[in-house]
Design a protein around this motif. Structure first.
Motif, PDB file in Angstrom:
ATOM      1  N   MET A 123       0.835  -1.204   0.000  1.00 36.83           N
ATOM      2  CA  MET A 123       0.000   0.000   0.000  1.00 36.83           C
ATOM      3  C   MET A 123       0.866   1.249   0.000  1.00 36.83           C
ATOM      4  O   MET A 123       1.738   1.410   0.854  1.00 36.83           O
ATOM      5  CB  MET A 123      -0.900  -0.010   1.244  1.00 36.83           C
ATOM      6  N   ASP A 124       0.612   2.120  -0.989  1.00 37.30           N
ATOM      7  CA  ASP A 124       1.419   3.328  -1.130  1.00 37.30           C
ATOM      8  C   ASP A 124       0.598   4.538  -0.692  1.00 37.30           C
ATOM      9  O   ASP A 124      -0.186   5.062  -1.476  1.00 37.30           O
ATOM     10  CB  ASP A 124       1.860   3.472  -2.588  1.00 37.30           C
ATOM     11  N   GLU A 125       0.782   4.959   0.535  1.00 37.44           N
ATOM     12  CA  GLU A 125       0.036   6.099   1.091  1.00 37.44           C
ATOM     13  C   GLU A 125      -1.446   6.034   0.729  1.00 37.44           C
ATOM     14  O   GLU A 125      -1.980   6.976   0.140  1.00 37.44           O
ATOM     15  CB  GLU A 125       0.631   7.424   0.602  1.00 37.44           C
ATOM     16  N   PRO A 126      -2.117   4.939   1.075  1.00 36.03           N
ATOM     17  CA  PRO A 126      -3.489   4.749   0.575  1.00 36.03           C
ATOM     18  C   PRO A 126      -4.481   5.784   1.117  1.00 36.03           C
ATOM     19  O   PRO A 126      -5.520   5.987   0.504  1.00 36.03           O
ATOM     20  CB  PRO A 126      -3.856   3.351   1.064  1.00 36.03           C
ATOM     21  N   PHE A 127      -4.142   6.419   2.234  1.00 39.94           N
ATOM     22  CA  PHE A 127      -5.118   7.348   2.818  1.00 39.94           C
ATOM     23  C   PHE A 127      -4.685   8.806   2.681  1.00 39.94           C
ATOM     24  O   PHE A 127      -5.308   9.706   3.229  1.00 39.94           O
ATOM     25  CB  PHE A 127      -5.345   7.019   4.306  1.00 39.94           C
ATOM     26  N   ALA A 128      -3.601   9.041   1.941  1.00 43.15           N
ATOM     27  CA  ALA A 128      -3.025  10.387   1.886  1.00 43.15           C
ATOM     28  C   ALA A 128      -3.985  11.404   1.281  1.00 43.15           C
ATOM     29  O   ALA A 128      -3.953  12.574   1.628  1.00 43.15           O
ATOM     30  CB  ALA A 128      -1.720  10.373   1.097  1.00 43.15           C
ATOM     31  N   ALA A 129      -4.849  10.946   0.359  1.00 43.13           N
ATOM     32  CA  ALA A 129      -5.729  11.897  -0.325  1.00 43.13           C
ATOM     33  C   ALA A 129      -7.039  12.097   0.421  1.00 43.13           C
ATOM     34  O   ALA A 129      -7.910  12.821  -0.049  1.00 43.13           O
ATOM     35  CB  ALA A 129      -6.001  11.414  -1.754  1.00 43.13           C
ATOM     36  N   LEU A 130      -7.192  11.465   1.585  1.00 47.51           N
ATOM     37  CA  LEU A 130      -8.469  11.550   2.306  1.00 47.51           C
ATOM     38  C   LEU A 130      -8.410  12.616   3.396  1.00 47.51           C
ATOM     39  O   LEU A 130      -7.338  12.993   3.857  1.00 47.51           O
ATOM     40  CB  LEU A 130      -8.798  10.201   2.943  1.00 47.51           C
ATOM     41  N   ASP A 131      -9.598  13.068   3.816  1.00 48.29           N
ATOM     42  CA  ASP A 131      -9.621  14.047   4.903  1.00 48.29           C
ATOM     43  C   ASP A 131      -9.247  13.368   6.219  1.00 48.29           C
ATOM     44  O   ASP A 131      -9.317  12.149   6.353  1.00 48.29           O
ATOM     45  CB  ASP A 131     -11.005  14.698   4.993  1.00 48.29           C
TER      46      ASP A 131
END
Lengths: 270, 276
Positions: free
Chosen positions: A164-172
């Motif tokens: 997993m490559d920063e899977p939550f980076a784009a989330l609030d």
């Protein structure tokens, strides 16, 4: 054909490329690393330190400049062929013309000769709480829902190694904090044919996220990326959001932060 | 796991519904009225100025000719339609195949694209006499012209479509060892579908132009272009106008059919040219 040996074994793996000015640029310093089967590892480091590059090398998406990689004893391309890798990216990267169900099914349809029966698609949809959205297409879903579908798509492969490559980076922020525990649920509930459980490499630049999910945190220095600290995480499983207040969690997080600081300042040009 | 937020209800599934004729009335009526008024104005002008029917036939005469000789214009129109659709099919098929090759090979791109552009910038009508020498007066040169005039928009759009792929999606396909065939049919082709429809909307009108011009050159061999050419020589302009009317009907029908196909089969509707 149960995978044998360690999940990941890197021997002096490095990556350098030619920059625009023709100078060779070292992105990943020679790295030697072993991840036993069943272990959940977080890889933290500042932006541009080569975490993503290292993950892509392990996934067989990019050849290293030097060194040897083995995934359950095989080369990365062989691991791809055996469908041992479950990839989740920073962006959901779902097919916009497929609905939730068909997107989750995608990985099973491809290279179908190697598809394993893992959790059913129905069960995965239920696990990510999107039963009502089964026939919705990605553009009708929120970012968090899309990323849940992307994780389910990876787990539908029943992969012994989840990358997993920063899977939550784009989330609030709120969704992020919730998603890390949903991920742990999925990771532990979904069965895998690997007897010693599923391994995972979780790339992030959030210390609390890294500590919350992992058995072990690897800290990378700024470019050229090098693993400068290898810290065990002591919190027991299963974990809940409350454990982020526990002394154990806070101690582990402090150790990771100290290692990051010791790794050196982030260069002005990423 | 907590319940996710409910998205907008309008965002459910692809828009499969066809246009509702009653709902379309507010858009259909104004142009029809405008057309009627223009017709009346021409009628009045031609009568008042006493203009010769060899220069400008009265609209009522044209309409009467159109309906009394409808079977003639219809059957000639079907021949033109066949040439046009045949050319469009051939042009689209060849262009899509070329685009698939170009999307996969840099070498093919360098070889094909400059030649494709050279063919495109050359006025196609200039080679009609050659094609007639080679292919005769049958359907072959006409379909070839219609194909030559339509292939370029499809080629350019299909190349763009086959390449309009999120690199992360491509990475996922690679990570499970998907074959080139799987990558093409499950990733590149669906990605290109909206682009192909956008191209077809341009090409469909071009194909009619190609068919009519080719029929000018093969006058006597049928088709509305042939009718126009012959009747113009005989100075029966009301018949020329009636043939043009049938071409308008064909153009509208083809474009509408294409928009309906797009609504049925494309996962993304190309709004930019949806009204053409």
């Amino acid at each position: 054909m149960a995978p044998s040996g360690d999940a990941v074994d890197l021997r002096n793996v490095s990556l350098s490329y030619l920059a625009a000015d023709g100078q060779p640029l070292e992105a990943v310093a020679p790295t030697t690393l072993t991840i036993p089967a069943g272990q959940f590892v977080s890889l933290v480091g500042p932006s541009g330190c080569g975490k993503t590059s290292l993950l892509r090398i392990i996934a067989g998406l990019h050849p290293p400049t030097s060194g040897e990689i083995s995934i359950f004893g095989d080369e990365p391309l062989e691991a791809q062929r055996l469908k041992e890798l479950g990839l989740v990216f920073q962006e959901p990267a779902l097919l916009p013309w497929r609905d939730v169900e068909a997107n989750i099914r995608l990985g099973r349809e491809l290279n179908a000769a190697r598809t394993r029966d893992g959790v059913s698609i129905d069960q995965l949809i239920e696990l990510i709480g999107l039963e009502e959205f089964r026939h919705f297409r990605p553009d009708a879903l929120s970012g968090g829902m899309q990323q849940r579908v992307a994780i389910a798509r990876a787990l539908a492969l029943d992969p012994p190694l989840l990358l997993m490559d920063e899977p939550f980076a784009a989330l609030d922020e709120m969704t992020r904090e919730q998603m890390r525990y949903e991920l742990l649920d999925l990771w532990s509930v979904a069965p895998t044919q690997a007897e010693r459980g599923r391994s995972a490499i979780f790339v992030t630049h959030s210390v609390s996220e890294a500590v919350a999910v992992a058995d072990r945190v690897l800290v990378m220095s700024p470019r050229p990326g090098e693993i400068v600290a290898d810290l065990p995480i002591h919190s027991p499983r299963p974990r809940t959001p409350e454990h982020e207040q526990s002394p154990r969690f806070l101690e582990d997080a402090a150790a990771v932060r100290a290692a990051l600081r010791a790794a050196g300042p982030i260069p002005a040009t990423a | 796991m907590t319940a996710p937020t409910i998205p907008q209800p309008s965002a459910r599934r692809p828009p499969l519904a066809l246009p509702d004729p009653v709902a379309a009335l507010p858009w259909l009526l104004p142009p029809l009225i405008a057309l009627l008024l223009a017709g009346v104005a021409v009628e009045v002008w031609v009568r008042a100025a006493d203009i010769s029917e060899f220069v400008m036939p009265r609209p009522t005469v044209v309409i009467e000719e159109f309906f009394s000789e409808f079977s003639r214009y219809f059957s000639e129109g079907m021949r033109t339609l066949a040439v046009s659709v045949g050319g469009l099919a051939v042009g689209t098929a060849v262009a899509t195949l070329l685009a698939a090759g170009v999307a996969h090979s840099q070498l093919l791109e360098r070889a094909v694209l400059p030649v494709a552009i050279m063919v495109k910038v050359t006025p196609v009508v200039s080679v009609i006499p050659l094609l007639i020498v080679w292919l005769g007066y049958g359907w072959e040169p006409k379909v070839t012209i219609a194909a030559l005039i339509t292939y370029f928009p499809v080629l350019v759009n299909a190349i763009a479509g086959f390449r309009d792929i999120d690199p992360r999606m491509h990475d996922f396909f690679r990570s499970v060892h998907a074959s080139q065939r799987e990558i093409f049919w499950r990733l590149r082709m669906p990605a290109a579908i909206p682009f192909l429809f956008a191209a077809l909307k341009i090409s469909v009108t071009l194909s009619l132009i190609g068919a009519v011009v080719a029929e000018f050159f093969t006058a006597g061999q049928g088709g509305l272009g042939s009718v126009i050419w012959i009747e113009q020589n005989e100075v029966r302009l009301h018949k020329v106008f009636a043939a043009v009317m049938m071409l308008t009907v064909l153009g509208v029908t083809l474009s509408t059919a294409l928009i309906i196909c797009e609504r049925l089969w494309s996962w993304r509707i190309d709004r930019s040219s949806a009204n053409i």
